[in-house]
Design a protein around this motif. Structure first.
Motif, PDB file in Angstrom:
ATOM      1  N   LEU A  35       0.826  -1.204   0.000  1.00 41.37           N
ATOM      2  CA  LEU A  35       0.000   0.000   0.000  1.00 41.37           C
ATOM      3  C   LEU A  35       0.859   1.253   0.000  1.00 41.37           C
ATOM      4  O   LEU A  35       0.553   2.237  -0.692  1.00 41.37           O
ATOM      5  N   ALA A  36       1.947   1.222   0.758  1.00 44.45           N
ATOM      6  CA  ALA A  36       2.851   2.370   0.779  1.00 44.45           C
ATOM      7  C   ALA A  36       3.478   2.587  -0.596  1.00 44.45           C
ATOM      8  O   ALA A  36       3.605   3.732  -1.064  1.00 44.45           O
ATOM      9  N   VAL A  37       3.866   1.494  -1.271  1.00 48.04           N
ATOM     10  CA  VAL A  37       4.433   1.623  -2.623  1.00 48.04           C
ATOM     11  C   VAL A  37       3.390   2.198  -3.587  1.00 48.04           C
ATOM     12  O   VAL A  37       3.685   3.078  -4.406  1.00 48.04           O
ATOM     13  N   ALA A  42       1.380   6.709  -6.767  1.00 49.46           N
ATOM     14  CA  ALA A  42       0.284   7.610  -7.127  1.00 49.46           C
ATOM     15  C   ALA A  42       0.662   9.059  -6.867  1.00 49.46           C
ATOM     16  O   ALA A  42       0.338   9.961  -7.670  1.00 49.46           O
ATOM     17  N   MET A  43       1.367   9.322  -5.781  1.00 48.06           N
ATOM     18  CA  MET A  43       1.777  10.693  -5.473  1.00 48.06           C
ATOM     19  C   MET A  43       2.806  11.191  -6.498  1.00 48.06           C
ATOM     20  O   MET A  43       2.747  12.352  -6.939  1.00 48.06           O
ATOM     21  N   ILE A  44       3.712  10.302  -6.881  1.00 47.20           N
ATOM     22  CA  ILE A  44       4.726  10.705  -7.874  1.00 47.20           C
ATOM     23  C   ILE A  44       4.057  11.041  -9.215  1.00 47.20           C
ATOM     24  O   ILE A  44       4.379  12.045  -9.856  1.00 47.20           O
ATOM     25  N   LEU A  45       3.089  10.196  -9.624  1.00 46.25           N
ATOM     26  CA  LEU A  45       2.389  10.454 -10.880  1.00 46.25           C
ATOM     27  C   LEU A  45       1.586  11.745 -10.803  1.00 46.25           C
ATOM     28  O   LEU A  45       1.529  12.527 -11.780  1.00 46.25           O
ATOM     29  N   ASN A  47       2.248  14.374  -8.918  1.00 40.61           N
ATOM     30  CA  ASN A  47       3.197  15.491  -8.975  1.00 40.61           C
ATOM     31  C   ASN A  47       3.716  15.689 -10.404  1.00 40.61           C
ATOM     32  O   ASN A  47       3.924  16.829 -10.862  1.00 40.61           O
ATOM     33  N   ARG A  48       3.949  14.568 -11.106  1.00 39.63           N
ATOM     34  CA  ARG A  48       4.415  14.677 -12.497  1.00 39.63           C
ATOM     35  C   ARG A  48       3.362  15.354 -13.371  1.00 39.63           C
ATOM     36  O   ARG A  48       3.682  16.194 -14.222  1.00 39.63           O
ATOM     37  N   GLN A  49       2.075  14.968 -13.137  1.00 39.38           N
ATOM     38  CA  GLN A  49       0.999  15.598 -13.914  1.00 39.38           C
ATOM     39  C   GLN A  49       0.935  17.105 -13.637  1.00 39.38           C
ATOM     40  O   GLN A  49       0.756  17.922 -14.558  1.00 39.38           O
ATOM     41  N   ALA A  50       1.086  17.472 -12.362  1.00 42.45           N
ATOM     42  CA  ALA A  50       1.063  18.909 -12.030  1.00 42.45           C
ATOM     43  C   ALA A  50       2.226  19.638 -12.679  1.00 42.45           C
ATOM     44  O   ALA A  50       2.080  20.778 -13.184  1.00 42.45           O
ATOM     45  N   VAL A 146      -1.508   2.502 -15.431  1.00 43.48           N
ATOM     46  CA  VAL A 146      -0.278   2.058 -14.737  1.00 43.48           C
ATOM     47  C   VAL A 146      -0.567   1.779 -13.254  1.00 43.48           C
ATOM     48  O   VAL A 146      -0.117   0.768 -12.689  1.00 43.48           O
ATOM     49  N   LEU A 147      -1.334   2.674 -12.608  1.00 40.57           N
ATOM     50  CA  LEU A 147      -1.658   2.465 -11.188  1.00 40.57           C
ATOM     51  C   LEU A 147      -2.492   1.208 -10.989  1.00 40.57           C
ATOM     52  O   LEU A 147      -2.300   0.474 -10.008  1.00 40.57           O
ATOM     53  N   ARG A 148      -3.440   0.970 -11.931  1.00 36.49           N
ATOM     54  CA  ARG A 148      -4.280  -0.214 -11.785  1.00 36.49           C
ATOM     55  C   ARG A 148      -3.441  -1.485 -11.900  1.00 36.49           C
ATOM     56  O   ARG A 148      -3.581  -2.417 -11.099  1.00 36.49           O
TER      57      ARG A 148
END
Length: 448
Positions: A35-37, A42-45, A47-50, A146-148
């Motif tokens: 879950l942490a991974v 998800a947070m990295i993606l 931030n990349r989108q932003a 990718v997240l799924r």
């Protein structure tokens, strides 16, 4: 609490319980890591989108600024089309304050899927009045995909990892519990005739060593108790066999032969003495049994223990005079005691001292206050020194230091056992010391 509230569910198998807990903890631990991974990805993606939207926003502003200086609206659309060429995941819409659309890119599939958008105001190009609102939309379908896939992969990894760890844990638990099963096999071989054996703890882990030591100590106590029980049974049989044989033989002789009234009276008197002796043995055994079951003394205020001892000495005066012994009482104490039991203890101590004292000597009763809660009562006599190996067993039932059983007609070997029981009923203990012809036997008891 009710009976239901304090009832605990029994543990059927320690191995299965440990294995299940290990499996649950493994799955929980791997689940937390996965879950942490997932959340970190998800947070990295996100931030990349932003960052992508911020970068594209800067580029769009730059293109609009250049077009604004040139005043070429057609060239603006052409530049924006060139910019968005190959960026199918991006869409830009320019609208005026009246809602009229100045420009819209052609990545229409962004609208149908998951997306992320940002809106900002820009100056109208030269030749156009007012301000325009730019809406920049970034399609996130690929990131969601990718997240799924990452989520399913991590879930499968957690399950498979938990299964692998659980299988290994089950094997380790069974292997770790092998010493316990080995101890069980050793205990199965123990019986009443093999209490001298001890559990072998040489190959056992450190955690089981205290248990093995305590169990071996328990086996030692059980073996000693078993030996004492066998000796006790033999002593009881011996003590009761003699008066029973006397009763039987005397009664048979009285029945078979012609006997007068005097002879019958003599036989009956002899039988009555033996019956009294048997009754005394049985009563003493019943008293010891009650004491061992936890009976406690009934305490009453006693102002003078020396006065109680003096009364007991007067009762034994005839026996003391016959043995040419003198009595001396030294010291005094007060406290709360069971007076009847106290008299019995002093009487047994005095009888024991008088039995083995040297004729013409002095028997001394010593009363001393050992502490505010403890009183010592001891009887000292002059006679043969008791060997050191006999002293610890003086208070055992039917134990006599003289193997010839001298005075067996008057003493059945329970007097000092009763003294020890009375001491324990008063939260105390007996003691015995013998050296240089001087023997002291007594008790230390609680005075409150």
């Amino acid at each position: 609490r009710s009976a239901r509230a304090v009832t605990r569910r029994p543990i059927r198998s320690l191995g299965r319980r440990l294995s299940w807990w290990l499996a649950i903890q493994s799955f929980a631990g791997l689940g937390v890591v996965c879950l942490a991974v997932y959340l970190a990805t998800a947070m990295i993606l996100s931030n990349r989108q932003a960052d992508v939207l911020l970068q594209k926003q800067v580029v769009v502003r730059h293109v609009l600024d250049e077009a604004g200086r040139d005043g070429d609206v057609g060239g603006l659309r052409h530049k924006l089309d060139d910019f968005f060429l190959g960026h199918d995941d991006l869409e830009l819409v320019l609208r005026g304050t009246d809602g009229a659309e100045l420009y819209a890119s052609h990545a229409k599939r962004v609208e149908s899927g998951p997306s992320r958008r940002v809106s900002f105001d820009v100056e109208a190009p030269a030749g156009l009045a007012g301000t325009y609102t730019a809406t920049l939309t970034l399609g996130t379908a690929s990131d969601v995909h990718v997240l799924r896939r990452l989520g399913f992969t991590l879930l499968a990894a957690a399950i498979i990892g938990a299964l692998v760890v659980s299988a290994g844990g089950f094997w380790l638990v069974r292997r770790g519990l092998y010493p316990v099963r080995h101890l069980v096999e050793q205990t199965k071989r123990l019986a009443a005739d093999t209490l001298a054996q001890r559990l072998d703890g040489s190959a056992q882990p450190e955690e089981l060593q205290p248990l093995i030591e305590q169990f071996n100590a328990l086996l030692g106590r059980l073996g000693q108790a078993y030996e004492q029980l066998e000796g006790f049974n033999a002593d009881v049989a011996h003590e009761l066999c003699t008066p029973l044989a006397t009763l039987i033989s005397g009664s048979e002789l009285a029945i078979r032969g012609p006997s007068g009234a005097d002879e019958l009276r003599e036989v009956l008197g002899s039988n009555l003495e033996e019956l009294h002796r048997m009754a005394a043995i049985i009563n003493d055994m019943l008293f010891l049994s009650q004491a061992e079951r936890g009976a406690s003394a009934r305490r009453d205020a006693v102002r003078s223990v020396a006065q109680v001892a003096s009364g007991v000495a007067e009762f034994h005066e005839a026996a003391l005079q016959e043995a040419e012994l003198q009595i001396e009482i030294v010291g005094d104490a007060a406290g709360e005691f069971d007076v009847a039991l106290l008299r019995r203890a002093v009487s047994n101590l005095l009888s024991n001292a008088a039995r083995y004292a040297r004729r013409g000597s002095v028997v001394r009763i010593e009363v001393a206050v050992m502490s505010p809660e403890c009183v010592s009562i001891a009887v000292t006599n002059r006679g043969d020194t008791i060997a050191a190996e006999h002293l610890p067993r003086l208070f055992d039932r039917f134990y006599r230091a003289d193997t010839a059983r001298e005075h067996a007609d008057r003493n059945h070997g329970l007097g000092l056992s009763i003294v020890a029981a009375i001491a324990r009923m008063h939260d105390g203990e007996p003691f015995a010391v013998s050296e240089k012809g001087r023997t002291t036997v007594g008790i230390e008891i609680g005075s409150a």
